[in-house]
Design a protein around this motif. Structure first.
Motif, PDB file in Angstrom:
ATOM      1  N   ARG A  27      11.077   8.806  -1.853  1.00  0.00           N
ATOM      2  CA  ARG A  27      11.566   8.375  -0.541  1.00  0.00           C
ATOM      3  C   ARG A  27      12.116   6.958  -0.679  1.00  0.00           C
ATOM      4  O   ARG A  27      11.620   6.000  -0.085  1.00  0.00           O
ATOM      5  N   GLU A  28      13.162   6.840  -1.497  1.00  0.00           N
ATOM      6  CA  GLU A  28      13.715   5.539  -1.852  1.00  0.00           C
ATOM      7  C   GLU A  28      14.241   4.793  -0.622  1.00  0.00           C
ATOM      8  O   GLU A  28      14.029   3.582  -0.474  1.00  0.00           O
ATOM      9  N   ARG A  29      14.929   5.514   0.268  1.00  0.00           N
ATOM     10  CA  ARG A  29      15.518   4.853   1.427  1.00  0.00           C
ATOM     11  C   ARG A  29      14.447   4.352   2.392  1.00  0.00           C
ATOM     12  O   ARG A  29      14.589   3.263   2.963  1.00  0.00           O
ATOM     13  N   SER A  30      13.387   5.116   2.552  1.00  0.00           N
ATOM     14  CA  SER A  30      12.289   4.660   3.416  1.00  0.00           C
ATOM     15  C   SER A  30      11.653   3.407   2.842  1.00  0.00           C
ATOM     16  O   SER A  30      11.265   2.492   3.577  1.00  0.00           O
ATOM     17  N   GLY A  31      11.569   3.374   1.510  1.00  0.00           N
ATOM     18  CA  GLY A  31      10.985   2.215   0.844  1.00  0.00           C
ATOM     19  C   GLY A  31      11.816   0.965   1.037  1.00  0.00           C
ATOM     20  O   GLY A  31      11.274  -0.110   1.341  1.00  0.00           O
ATOM     21  N   THR A  82       9.563  -8.483  -5.266  1.00  0.00           N
ATOM     22  CA  THR A  82       8.912  -7.996  -6.493  1.00  0.00           C
ATOM     23  C   THR A  82       7.884  -6.890  -6.237  1.00  0.00           C
ATOM     24  O   THR A  82       7.286  -6.387  -7.182  1.00  0.00           O
ATOM     25  N   THR A  83       7.687  -6.522  -4.980  1.00  0.00           N
ATOM     26  CA  THR A  83       6.772  -5.409  -4.688  1.00  0.00           C
ATOM     27  C   THR A  83       7.291  -4.121  -5.305  1.00  0.00           C
ATOM     28  O   THR A  83       6.512  -3.268  -5.741  1.00  0.00           O
ATOM     29  N   GLU A  84       8.603  -3.986  -5.366  1.00  0.00           N
ATOM     30  CA  GLU A  84       9.221  -2.766  -5.892  1.00  0.00           C
ATOM     31  C   GLU A  84       8.883  -2.528  -7.357  1.00  0.00           C
ATOM     32  O   GLU A  84       8.518  -1.418  -7.758  1.00  0.00           O
ATOM     33  N   SER A  85       8.969  -3.562  -8.195  1.00  0.00           N
ATOM     34  CA  SER A  85       8.678  -3.385  -9.624  1.00  0.00           C
ATOM     35  C   SER A  85       7.214  -3.033  -9.849  1.00  0.00           C
ATOM     36  O   SER A  85       6.883  -2.184 -10.682  1.00  0.00           O
ATOM     37  N   ARG A  86       6.317  -3.668  -9.076  1.00  0.00           N
ATOM     38  CA  ARG A  86       4.888  -3.338  -9.206  1.00  0.00           C
ATOM     39  C   ARG A  86       4.604  -1.930  -8.717  1.00  0.00           C
ATOM     40  O   ARG A  86       3.768  -1.220  -9.285  1.00  0.00           O
ATOM     41  N   SER A  87       5.303  -1.498  -7.678  1.00  0.00           N
ATOM     42  CA  SER A  87       5.084  -0.159  -7.125  1.00  0.00           C
ATOM     43  C   SER A  87       5.578   0.925  -8.071  1.00  0.00           C
ATOM     44  O   SER A  87       5.076   2.056  -8.042  1.00  0.00           O
ATOM     45  N   ARG A  88       6.553   0.616  -8.902  1.00  0.00           N
ATOM     46  CA  ARG A  88       7.072   1.577  -9.872  1.00  0.00           C
ATOM     47  C   ARG A  88       6.278   1.578 -11.171  1.00  0.00           C
ATOM     48  O   ARG A  88       6.629   2.287 -12.118  1.00  0.00           O
ATOM     49  N   VAL A  94       5.748  -5.373 -16.623  1.00  0.00           N
ATOM     50  CA  VAL A  94       6.465  -6.317 -17.476  1.00  0.00           C
ATOM     51  C   VAL A  94       7.688  -6.878 -16.740  1.00  0.00           C
ATOM     52  O   VAL A  94       7.987  -8.080 -16.825  1.00  0.00           O
ATOM     53  N   ARG A  95       8.388  -6.005 -15.999  1.00  0.00           N
ATOM     54  CA  ARG A  95       9.541  -6.475 -15.225  1.00  0.00           C
ATOM     55  C   ARG A  95       9.090  -7.492 -14.176  1.00  0.00           C
ATOM     56  O   ARG A  95       9.753  -8.512 -13.959  1.00  0.00           O
ATOM     57  N   TYR A  96       7.968  -7.204 -13.537  1.00  0.00           N
ATOM     58  CA  TYR A  96       7.437  -8.146 -12.552  1.00  0.00           C
ATOM     59  C   TYR A  96       7.064  -9.475 -13.211  1.00  0.00           C
ATOM     60  O   TYR A  96       7.382 -10.550 -12.696  1.00  0.00           O
ATOM     61  N   ARG A 142       0.808  -1.214   0.000  1.00  0.00           N
ATOM     62  CA  ARG A 142       0.000   0.000   0.000  1.00  0.00           C
ATOM     63  C   ARG A 142       0.848   1.273   0.000  1.00  0.00           C
ATOM     64  O   ARG A 142       0.489   2.262  -0.641  1.00  0.00           O
ATOM     65  N   GLU A 143       1.988   1.243   0.702  1.00  0.00           N
ATOM     66  CA  GLU A 143       2.745   2.474   0.926  1.00  0.00           C
ATOM     67  C   GLU A 143       3.938   2.667  -0.005  1.00  0.00           C
ATOM     68  O   GLU A 143       4.359   3.793  -0.230  1.00  0.00           O
ATOM     69  N   LEU A 144       4.504   1.561  -0.531  1.00  0.00           N
ATOM     70  CA  LEU A 144       5.684   1.708  -1.376  1.00  0.00           C
ATOM     71  C   LEU A 144       5.426   2.525  -2.650  1.00  0.00           C
ATOM     72  O   LEU A 144       6.284   3.333  -3.033  1.00  0.00           O
TER      73      LEU A 144
END
Length: 432
Positions: free
Chosen positions: A83-87, A141-147, A151-153, A73-75
């Motif tokens: 806020r890359e470091r918080s993520g 893989t949450t990171e690729s979906r959050s961005r 396709v990367r996911y 939800r938050e990423l």
């Protein structure tokens, strides 16, 4: 109109169209892996393998004590606000909690010698390790979906499915034992997850040790009430979908559970299909609610549910014929599973077509839905006890299947009734 459509298909959008076939292929490989295991393992070993997968998937319902749901939800917001470091800190916190949960569960199993779903304590610990590997991949893989990079996911999911299929099949071919198949699959998934997380750590431009220390010290600052609420939602949904498998694993003899688990692959395929459909329908209903209100969203949700119910019922009969022929042709050891196919296909149609629950979540009526699901779970426990706990009697396969069907039908009808009732109340309040 055609010209406008062609102009709207920018290179970026054309690239994103690959998401659906790639994700479908990755999910299809998971289904193929299960079929290969059923083909290569004996009935007893496939029962062990299926029980291990059941414990693995059950571990996922914890969702890092709800922290992974919080991350999902938050990423995206953190990425948008740079806020890359918080993520990455929140991501590592999820990994730490998941590891701690798996270690605690495995420790309790090994020390107490507990037996679950027909598995020894060692196999229970292995199932938890397998579950940790699945959870680690979801975190990574949450990171690729959050961005907004589907396709990367999808590619990451495809590569992982392919490697797990190859490694697991080789291990099974060489040993013919479920324990090695589960172990190799877990190792492959953990290595891929570590590789993906390493790239995210490099992007944070901080020493790895510093990130882990920061993640550990900030655990007390996590929004735990929200995380536990989200965990409760996921847990209830999992229990409703998998209560029959747990009861069957616990009370059926191993050979019968192998038959049951093999037929249950139909429901796994249905869940994968629902994920694919949901990626399109969920945001459509949500946008319709935001732009036109609850009544319009209800109409779209109801139309989607009834249309999918009709389409599913239409395809169920030919699907039954195909599956039945496949069992007779390639899986003669699983002939008993044939009698379960019509029941499981009916359940699959109900699950794919349930967008009543989707509507309720989108319009903010998740609490009534939670209470309804909790009531259904209590009823299922009572019903399961009456069906399965028969002193001196052997539990039959169809008893377990009918239990699953009753629970699925009750859940579908309750969600539909609740959606109609909430929509009617909303319309009445607007009229007044």
């Amino acid at each position: 109109m055609v010209r406008h459509l062609l102009e709207s298909l920018t290179p970026t959008r054309l690239t994103k169209l690959w998401y659906f076939p790639l994700l479908a292929l990755g999910m299809g490989l998971v289904f193929v892996r299960l079929l290969l295991m059923a083909r290569m393992l004996s009935l007893q070993e496939f029962a062990l393998y299926s029980s291990g997968i059941l414990i693995s998937s059950s571990f996922l319902m914890l969702a890092c004590l709800g922290l992974h749901s919080l991350l999902q939800r938050e990423l995206p917001v953190m990425v948008l606000r740079r806020r890359e470091r918080s993520g990455i800190v929140l991501t590592i916190q999820c990994a730490l909690i998941a590891t701690a949960c798996a270690a605690a569960g495995a420790g309790v199993a090994l020390i107490s010698g507990v037996s679950l779903a027909g598995l020894s304590a060692t196999m229970v610990a292995l199932g938890l390790l397998h579950g940790l590997s699945q959870q680690a991949f979801l975190i990574a893989t949450t990171e690729s979906r959050s961005r907004g990079e589907p396709v990367r996911y999808a590619l990451d999911n495809l590569y992982r499915s392919l490697l797990m299929l190859l490694a697991g099949s080789i291990a099974t071919y060489l040993t013919a034992q479920a324990v090695y198949a589960l172990l190799v699959e877990a190792i492959v998934s953990l290595l891929i997850s570590a590789f993906l997380l390493r790239h995210q750590l490099l992007r944070a431009r901080l020493p790895v040790l510093a990130i882990f220390q920061l993640a550990w010290h900030r655990l007390r600052m996590v929004k735990w009430p929200s995380a536990f609420t989200l965990m409760t939602v996921g847990t209830l949904a999992f229990v409703l979908l998998n209560a029959d498998r747990w009861l069957a694993a616990q009370w059926l003899v191993s050979v019968d559970f192998a038959q049951y688990a093999f037929a249950w692959t139909v429901l796994m395929a249905a869940q994968a299909a629902q994920v694919m459909i949901n990626t399109t329908l969920y945001p459509m209903i949500a946008r319709r609610f935001a732009s036109s209100g609850s009544a319009t969203a209800f109409k779209m949700g109801a139309l989607a549910s009834l249309a999918l119910l009709c389409v599913g019922a239409l395809f169920a009969l030919p699907a039954w014929a195909v599956f039945d022929y496949a069992i007779q042709k390639w899986y003669p050891a699983y002939m008993q599973a044939r009698s379960l196919l019509p029941i499981f296909l009916a359940i699959a149609v109900l699950r794919i077509s349930d967008y009543w629950s989707t509507y309720l979540v989108i319009v903010g009526k998740e609490m009534p839905l939670l209470l309804t699901n909790l009531m259904l779970i209590c009823m299922s426990l009572v019903l399961g006890w009456l069906v399965f706990q028969t002193p001196g009697a052997r539990i039959e396969l169809k008893q377990a299947a009918y239990f699953a069907g009753t629970l699925a039908l009750a859940g579908y009808l309750c969600a539909a009734f609740l959606a109609f009732w909430m929509n009617r109340r909303s319309s009445t309040h607007q009229t007044v």
